[in-house]
Design an enzyme around this catalytic site. Structure first.
Site, PDB file in Angstrom:
ATOM      1  CG  HIS A 489      -7.366  32.955  45.095  1.00  9.75           C
ATOM      2  ND1 HIS A 489      -6.473  32.204  45.945  1.00  9.75           N
ATOM      3  CD2 HIS A 489      -8.383  33.122  45.704  1.00  9.75           C
ATOM      4  CE1 HIS A 489      -6.996  31.887  46.956  1.00  9.75           C
ATOM      5  NE2 HIS A 489      -8.559  32.442  47.082  1.00  9.75           N
ATOM      6  CD  GLU A 490     -11.279  36.529  45.578  1.00  9.65           C
ATOM      7  OE1 GLU A 490     -12.284  35.837  45.660  1.00  9.65           O
ATOM      8  OE2 GLU A 490     -10.135  36.400  46.846  1.00  9.65           O
ATOM      9  CG  HIS A 493     -13.429  31.370  45.474  1.00 10.06           C
ATOM     10  ND1 HIS A 493     -13.341  30.218  46.066  1.00 10.06           N
ATOM     11  CD2 HIS A 493     -13.134  32.304  46.379  1.00 10.06           C
ATOM     12  CE1 HIS A 493     -12.402  30.362  47.328  1.00 10.06           C
ATOM     13  NE2 HIS A 493     -12.172  31.926  47.151  1.00 10.06           N
ATOM     14  CG  HIS A 496     -16.144  25.760  43.435  1.00 10.44           C
ATOM     15  ND1 HIS A 496     -15.806  25.520  45.322  1.00 10.44           N
ATOM     16  CD2 HIS A 496     -16.851  24.932  43.679  1.00 10.44           C
ATOM     17  CE1 HIS A 496     -16.030  24.520  45.929  1.00 10.44           C
ATOM     18  NE2 HIS A 496     -16.576  23.990  45.000  1.00 10.44           N
TER      19      HIS A 496
END
Length: 695
Positions: A489-490, A493, A496
């Site tokens: 998940h992290e 980021h 992104h």
């Protein structure tokens, strides 16, 4: 629960602009003094290791004086001579310059082992935040933008540049330019207070060093490596309140009384200070909303988000509650069967909050034949890192190279360079294990934004701060599967941030609407659940045997065990945040604890325990004020986009590249809804989201 904010602005708790990135935004081309390790030359490496308290202070003073000089240049342009370059681009440069200094300082505040550096970093962030508040209310800057917006050039802008101008004007006007100069002064004072209170709230959580002392007999049920790695005080074991220490104890400790004690301690972190800080914060936020002509702080915040109004959010939350209730009731019944058998009490009718992880673990073992400790043996940290890297490199056609002996803030931190088509496009750092005075959750911190400059493209940089299980005596660091999911998940980021191709820093990477920012991280969690992806790296730490398919099948069968309870917990957080900012009077007789009690009893299957104050350590209430609903909101888009990968093949590079170029690379250059719709080739819907919850 994670703190998942990744733009520098969010990490700083900038009350200023919609986010630091959104209104301010790279580096004025003025070279920084070469002597300061925190402000290296263009695209050079930040020398974290060499940074001192004096460097932090000097970099802060330097960026503020630089910015003042850049401002003068913007002010001086005559109204008739305003262009995108001398006004809007100059503004983007100015804010990005601030971000390039604030980013590394934020890492030192959250992760430096040196208390003098941390304390100076905290002061510096407060100073930069206040300066950001001043800029947000700078009349001359607003006039410059407003004058430019009336020019012929401005009116013929299209695409990302047009969006930047429109949003900048809207942000200024949302942030007080409809007010008289006196009222603006008042607003600035409120913003400064909000900034200070937000910083204090986070610092109090980080400083909380609560622990429970237990004797050897009380460690019954806990894994051997956990017991060995606990610090001791005489004969007693010290159980801290960091994620791994707390989570493991709650899951395995047989002593119900001690789990309850630890639960009370954990849900009172920073309560002695933060209940009061939170009350003051809510008072100031309401004052700000009222001054700006909004009924509530939630109305103010949602006005610039995908949701647009609190009513839309309430409708979304209500629909979720209705859909999830039945599943959480089923989840509860499953746990009760386990509790009745374990306690030999057939009349047991309730599960307490401090019992749920314990009985859930027994349920997994007995009914689903899933032993989380056995599963952990297949997730050695170094192999998970390799697997995550292989997956993302393959999907997005990238290459990661680790930098040997990097200049970092702590020996645990590692640094990587990212290449695309043989060209360096960014850098990221990972710092994976807990230690005293370090940020306590898992989060991606943006350190510098991608941005087009006359010298070439500015390299985006990001830092991943996590708190996974450290290595134990004679055993490498092993992760629970849920930590693997968090890590993926992290890293979403990070991708992104790093894959951006935006022209402007203000629209780069995670500078998207707050209720969309989680989607690119949530989508990546799916690869941590896919066997084809897992079998490339989930290998037993001793035998190197690949995660057996039958064990994976058990994990998959158990995936939605407790999904109703998990979702109801997320809905509680979103509703609590929304209630405090939309339907609560901080000066009234009801306290924030009363609100927690009422909502927990209403939304989750676990009764509130008197004397607990979870809101005191709910760090999202600062960075995500009236925005926590965004987790579930963005998950709807994440699961919808993932359905395309499911259809085309989870490792299908063609789909990966479309996603990279249409979603990640675009950042905030277009409306988020448009980006998703273009990627899907249809209107988004909620089907995949409800399917992912097992509904």
């Amino acid at each position: 629960m994670l703190h998942l904010s990744s733009s520098r602005a969010r990490q700083l708790g900038f009350t200023a602009l919609a986010s630091l990135a959104s209104l301010l935004s790279t580096a004025a081309d003025k070279p920084a003094p070469p002597t300061n390790p925190l402000t290296p030359g263009f695209n050079q490496v930040i020398d974290f290791r060499r940074a001192t308290k004096a460097d932090v202070k000097q970099a802060t003073d330097m960026v503020i004086s630089d910015t003042k000089a850049s401002l003068q240049a913007i002010y001086k342009v005559p109204a008739t001579k305003r262009t995108f370059a001398n006004t809007m681009l100059a503004l983007d440069n100015l804010g990005d310059h601030i971000g390039n200094v604030a980013g590394p300082i934020s890492i030192l505040f959250n992760a430096s082992p040196d208390s003098a550096i941390r304390n100076q970093a905290q002061r510096s962030i407060a100073q930069i935040s206040k300066y950001g508040n001043e800029l947000e209310l700078d009349e001359q800057l607003y006039r410059a933008v407003k004058d430019y917006s009336k020019t012929k050039e401005a009116q013929s802008l299209t695409g990302a540049r047009k969006k930047y101008l429109t949003e900048t004007v809207e942000d200024y006007e949302r942030n007080g330019f409809a007010l008289t100069p006196e009222k603006r002064k008042e607003l600035q004072a409120i913003n400064d207070k909000i900034g200070d209170l937000s910083l204090a709230f986070g610092a109090n959580i980080a400083k909380d060093q609560g622990f429970l002392l237990v004797n050897a007999a009380d460690m019954k049920g806990l894994p051997e490596d956990y017991i060995k790695s606990r610090p001791k005080a005489g004969d007693a074991y010290r159980i801290g309140l960091d994620g791994p220490a707390y989570g493991t104890f709650m899951k395995y400790a047989e002593s119900d009384a001690l789990r309850k004690q630890l639960y009370i301690l954990y849900n009172n972190r920073a309560a002695d200070k933060n209940l009061d800080v939170l009350k003051q914060l809510l008072v100031e936020r309401q004052k700000k909303a009222t001054l700006l002509g909004y009924k509530t702080y939630a109305a103010y915040q949602t006005s610039s988000r995908m949701a647009k109004t609190p009513e839309t959010v309430w409708a979304f939350e209500t629909k979720l509650v209705d859909r999830v209730k039945q599943k959480s009731q089923q989840d509860l019944e499953e746990l009760l069967v386990v509790k009745r058998a374990y306690t030999k009490d057939p009349s047991a009718k309730t599960i307490n909050a401090w019992e749920s992880a314990f009985y859930n673990n027994l349920l997994m073992k007995d009914k689903y034949k899933l032993d989380a400790e056995k599963v952990k043996e297949y997730f050695e940290v170094s192999k998970v890192v390799d697997g995550l890297f292989q997956t993302t490199q393959s999907l997005f056609a990238l290459k990661f190279n680790e930098v040997k002996d990097p200049s970092v803030w702590h020996k645990d931190a590692r640094m990587f360079e990212v290449q695309r088509d043989g060209k360096l496009i960014g850098r990221f750092y990972i710092d994976l294990f807990p230690r005293d005075n370090k940020y306590t959750h898992a989060a991606c911190f943006g350190v510098s934004s991608g941005k087009a400059t006359p010298k070439g493209y500015q390299l985006p940089q990001a830092v991943l701060l996590c708190n996974f299980n450290p290595p134990a005596a004679g055993k490498p660091a092993l992760m629970s599967h849920s930590q693997v999911v968090t890590f993926f998940h992290e890293f979403g980021h990070v991708m992104h941030n790093l894959l951006t191709t935006a022209e402007l820093s203000s629209q780069s990477g995670t500078s998207v609407k707050r209720d969309f920012v989680e989607a690119p991280s949530q989508i990546l969690e799916n690869w941590a659940w896919n066997y084809d992806a897992l079998k490339t790296f989930a290998k037993h730490y001793q035998t190197n045997e690949v995660l057996p398919k039958d064990l994976y099948d058990k994990m998959w069968a158990a995936r939605n065990v407790g999904s109703g309870i998990g979702a109801s917990q997320q809905i509680l957080y979103g509703t609590l945040d929304m209630t405090l900012h939309d339907k609560f009077d901080p000066n009234g007789t009801e306290t924030t604890t009363d609100v927690v009690k009422r909502l927990q009893n209403q939304i989750t299957p676990f009764a509130y325990l008197d004397g607990t104050n979870m809101q005191a350590a709910f760090g999202h209430l600062t960075g995500y004020g009236a925005g926590y609903y965004g987790y579930m909101w963005s998950k709807v888009y994440a699961e919808d986009m993932f359905s395309v990968f499911e259809k085309n093949g989870i490792m299908d590079q063609k789909t990966g590249l479309r996603y990279r170029d249409m979603i990640l690379a675009r950042g905030g250059t277009d409306e988020e809804y448009n980006l998703v719709k273009a990627f899907l080739g249809r209107e988004p819907n909620q089907d995949a989201f409800f399917k992912s919850l097992g509904l």
